[in-house]
Design a protein around this motif. Structure first.
Motif, PDB file in Angstrom:
ATOM      1  N   LEU A  81      20.742  -7.857 -42.499  1.00 53.66           N
ATOM      2  CA  LEU A  81      21.822  -8.608 -41.881  1.00 53.66           C
ATOM      3  C   LEU A  81      23.077  -7.746 -41.732  1.00 53.66           C
ATOM      4  O   LEU A  81      23.313  -6.833 -42.534  1.00 53.66           O
ATOM      5  CB  LEU A  81      22.129  -9.844 -42.722  1.00 53.66           C
ATOM      6  CG  LEU A  81      20.978 -10.858 -42.749  1.00 53.66           C
ATOM      7  CD1 LEU A  81      21.187 -11.890 -43.838  1.00 53.66           C
ATOM      8  CD2 LEU A  81      20.833 -11.529 -41.395  1.00 53.66           C
ATOM      9  N   PHE A  90      25.349 -17.519 -43.129  1.00 53.59           N
ATOM     10  CA  PHE A  90      24.345 -17.159 -42.132  1.00 53.59           C
ATOM     11  C   PHE A  90      23.547 -18.396 -41.744  1.00 53.59           C
ATOM     12  O   PHE A  90      23.171 -19.205 -42.605  1.00 53.59           O
ATOM     13  CB  PHE A  90      23.390 -16.097 -42.673  1.00 53.59           C
ATOM     14  CG  PHE A  90      24.028 -14.745 -42.866  1.00 53.59           C
ATOM     15  CD1 PHE A  90      24.330 -13.944 -41.775  1.00 53.59           C
ATOM     16  CD2 PHE A  90      24.321 -14.275 -44.144  1.00 53.59           C
ATOM     17  CE1 PHE A  90      24.904 -12.701 -41.949  1.00 53.59           C
ATOM     18  CE2 PHE A  90      24.897 -13.033 -44.332  1.00 53.59           C
ATOM     19  CZ  PHE A  90      25.200 -12.240 -43.232  1.00 53.59           C
ATOM     20  N   THR A 112      22.078  -8.350 -47.433  1.00 52.79           N
ATOM     21  CA  THR A 112      23.428  -8.466 -46.874  1.00 52.79           C
ATOM     22  C   THR A 112      24.290  -7.254 -47.200  1.00 52.79           C
ATOM     23  O   THR A 112      25.362  -7.082 -46.617  1.00 52.79           O
ATOM     24  CB  THR A 112      24.143  -9.710 -47.434  1.00 52.79           C
ATOM     25  OG1 THR A 112      24.411  -9.505 -48.838  1.00 52.79           O
ATOM     26  CG2 THR A 112      23.290 -10.962 -47.257  1.00 52.79           C
ATOM     27  N   TRP A 114      25.710  -7.010 -50.033  1.00 53.09           N
ATOM     28  CA  TRP A 114      26.722  -7.480 -50.988  1.00 53.09           C
ATOM     29  C   TRP A 114      26.473  -6.991 -52.406  1.00 53.09           C
ATOM     30  O   TRP A 114      27.372  -7.022 -53.257  1.00 53.09           O
ATOM     31  CB  TRP A 114      26.792  -9.012 -50.966  1.00 53.09           C
ATOM     32  CG  TRP A 114      28.176  -9.530 -51.241  1.00 53.09           C
ATOM     33  CD1 TRP A 114      28.631 -10.102 -52.390  1.00 53.09           C
ATOM     34  CD2 TRP A 114      29.288  -9.525 -50.336  1.00 53.09           C
ATOM     35  NE1 TRP A 114      29.958 -10.454 -52.262  1.00 53.09           N
ATOM     36  CE2 TRP A 114      30.387 -10.109 -50.999  1.00 53.09           C
ATOM     37  CE3 TRP A 114      29.459  -9.076 -49.026  1.00 53.09           C
ATOM     38  CZ2 TRP A 114      31.638 -10.263 -50.404  1.00 53.09           C
ATOM     39  CZ3 TRP A 114      30.702  -9.236 -48.429  1.00 53.09           C
ATOM     40  CH2 TRP A 114      31.767  -9.816 -49.114  1.00 53.09           C
ATOM     41  N   HIS A 126      30.576 -14.120 -52.123  1.00 50.21           N
ATOM     42  CA  HIS A 126      29.487 -13.563 -51.342  1.00 50.21           C
ATOM     43  C   HIS A 126      29.166 -14.402 -50.103  1.00 50.21           C
ATOM     44  O   HIS A 126      29.519 -15.591 -50.034  1.00 50.21           O
ATOM     45  CB  HIS A 126      28.231 -13.496 -52.216  1.00 50.21           C
ATOM     46  CG  HIS A 126      27.896 -14.838 -52.809  1.00 50.21           C
ATOM     47  ND1 HIS A 126      27.179 -15.803 -52.138  1.00 50.21           N
ATOM     48  CD2 HIS A 126      28.211 -15.380 -54.018  1.00 50.21           C
ATOM     49  CE1 HIS A 126      27.047 -16.873 -52.894  1.00 50.21           C
ATOM     50  NE2 HIS A 126      27.670 -16.649 -54.040  1.00 50.21           N
ATOM     51  N   PRO A 127      28.438 -13.818 -49.152  1.00 49.53           N
ATOM     52  CA  PRO A 127      27.894 -14.628 -48.044  1.00 49.53           C
ATOM     53  C   PRO A 127      26.868 -15.623 -48.569  1.00 49.53           C
ATOM     54  O   PRO A 127      26.295 -15.440 -49.649  1.00 49.53           O
ATOM     55  CB  PRO A 127      27.225 -13.581 -47.136  1.00 49.53           C
ATOM     56  CG  PRO A 127      27.757 -12.266 -47.575  1.00 49.53           C
ATOM     57  CD  PRO A 127      28.121 -12.403 -49.021  1.00 49.53           C
ATOM     58  N   THR A 149      22.589 -11.337 -53.369  1.00 53.22           N
ATOM     59  CA  THR A 149      23.869 -11.958 -53.721  1.00 53.22           C
ATOM     60  C   THR A 149      23.689 -12.779 -54.989  1.00 53.22           C
ATOM     61  O   THR A 149      22.566 -12.961 -55.475  1.00 53.22           O
ATOM     62  CB  THR A 149      24.371 -12.871 -52.586  1.00 53.22           C
ATOM     63  OG1 THR A 149      23.417 -13.939 -52.393  1.00 53.22           O
ATOM     64  CG2 THR A 149      24.536 -12.112 -51.284  1.00 53.22           C
TER      65      THR A 149
END
Length: 222
Positions: A81, A90, A112, A114, A126-127, A149
């Motif tokens: 991603l 997302f 990600t 992250w 985080h996402p 994450t």
């Protein structure tokens, strides 16, 4: 065979989900004094790179020792991603193109990037992933999902009532979530063979795992 470790090291004082037990590791027996070394470990079941069993959020759900280990070993699809800011969510449109023709894929892992923030305050922001992603993966026969994450759902630091739609969808369907993966960027081949094996804690809601990605070369002529 190439092997990539996807697990964070477990050390005293490492970052944990807010409110979870802190990690402390001390030496209980010393080689020089006792003739052998033994360490004492205090940690929660969701320490470091770990597995969420259904029991984590589902009343009467399966515990970690009840998960069929065959589900936790097999080819994985890593979804790469783009870099995003803190708190981004997302949706299915962001991941759909990389989830075609899953075939015999045993698990889907979301990268990600992250994990590079692990151990910092930013890691907590985080996402996240929309619960619709969990539903659509289940529809495609995938019930083991991993993220790099702290949480596939947003981590709410306000103290408000927790809402975990991704957990609710996946664990509610007897799925499994792997959190705090790392080094996914080092897996530079398609659909690696991955293992995410937990400790057999009887009746418990989760366990640290040693997550490993492998590339097995096929001998010439086979």
């Amino acid at each position: 065979m190439r092997v990539v470790d996807l697990s964070h090291p477990i050390v005293s004082g490492m970052q944990v989900f807010p409110g979870d037990p802190e990690v402390t590791i001390t030496i209980a027996a010393h080689l020089a004094a006792d003739g052998f070394q033994v360490a004492e470990v205090h940690a929660g079941t969701h320490t470091g790179t770990h597995l969420d069993a259904p029991l984590h959020t589902v009343e009467g759900g399966a515990s970690v020792d009840e998960i069929n280990l065959e589900r936790l070993v097999g080819p994985a699809r890593i979804v790469r991603l783009p870099a995003v800011g803190p708190g981004h969510t997302f949706g299915w449109d962001d991941v759909e193109a990389q989830l075609a023709e899953l075939g015999s894929v045993a698990m889907v892992l979301f990268q990600t990037g992250w994990s590079e923030h692990f151990g910092t305050e930013l890691y907590l922001r985080h996402p996240a992933f929309d619960g619709d992603i969990a539903r659509r993966l289940l529809d495609r026969g995938v019930s083991v999902v991993g993220v790099d994450t702290l949480n596939p759902d947003p981590t709410d630091l306000s103290g408000a009532e927790v809402d975990l739609p991704f957990h609710r969808e996946l664990l509610g369907a007897d799925g499994v979530i792997i959190e705090n993966l790392t080094n996914l960027g080092s897996v530079d081949w398609a659909d690696p063979w991955v293992t995410v094996l937990p400790l057999p804690f009887l009746g418990m809601d989760g366990s640290p795992v040693r997550a490993v990605a492998m590339q097995v070369d096929t001998p010439a002529g086979e």
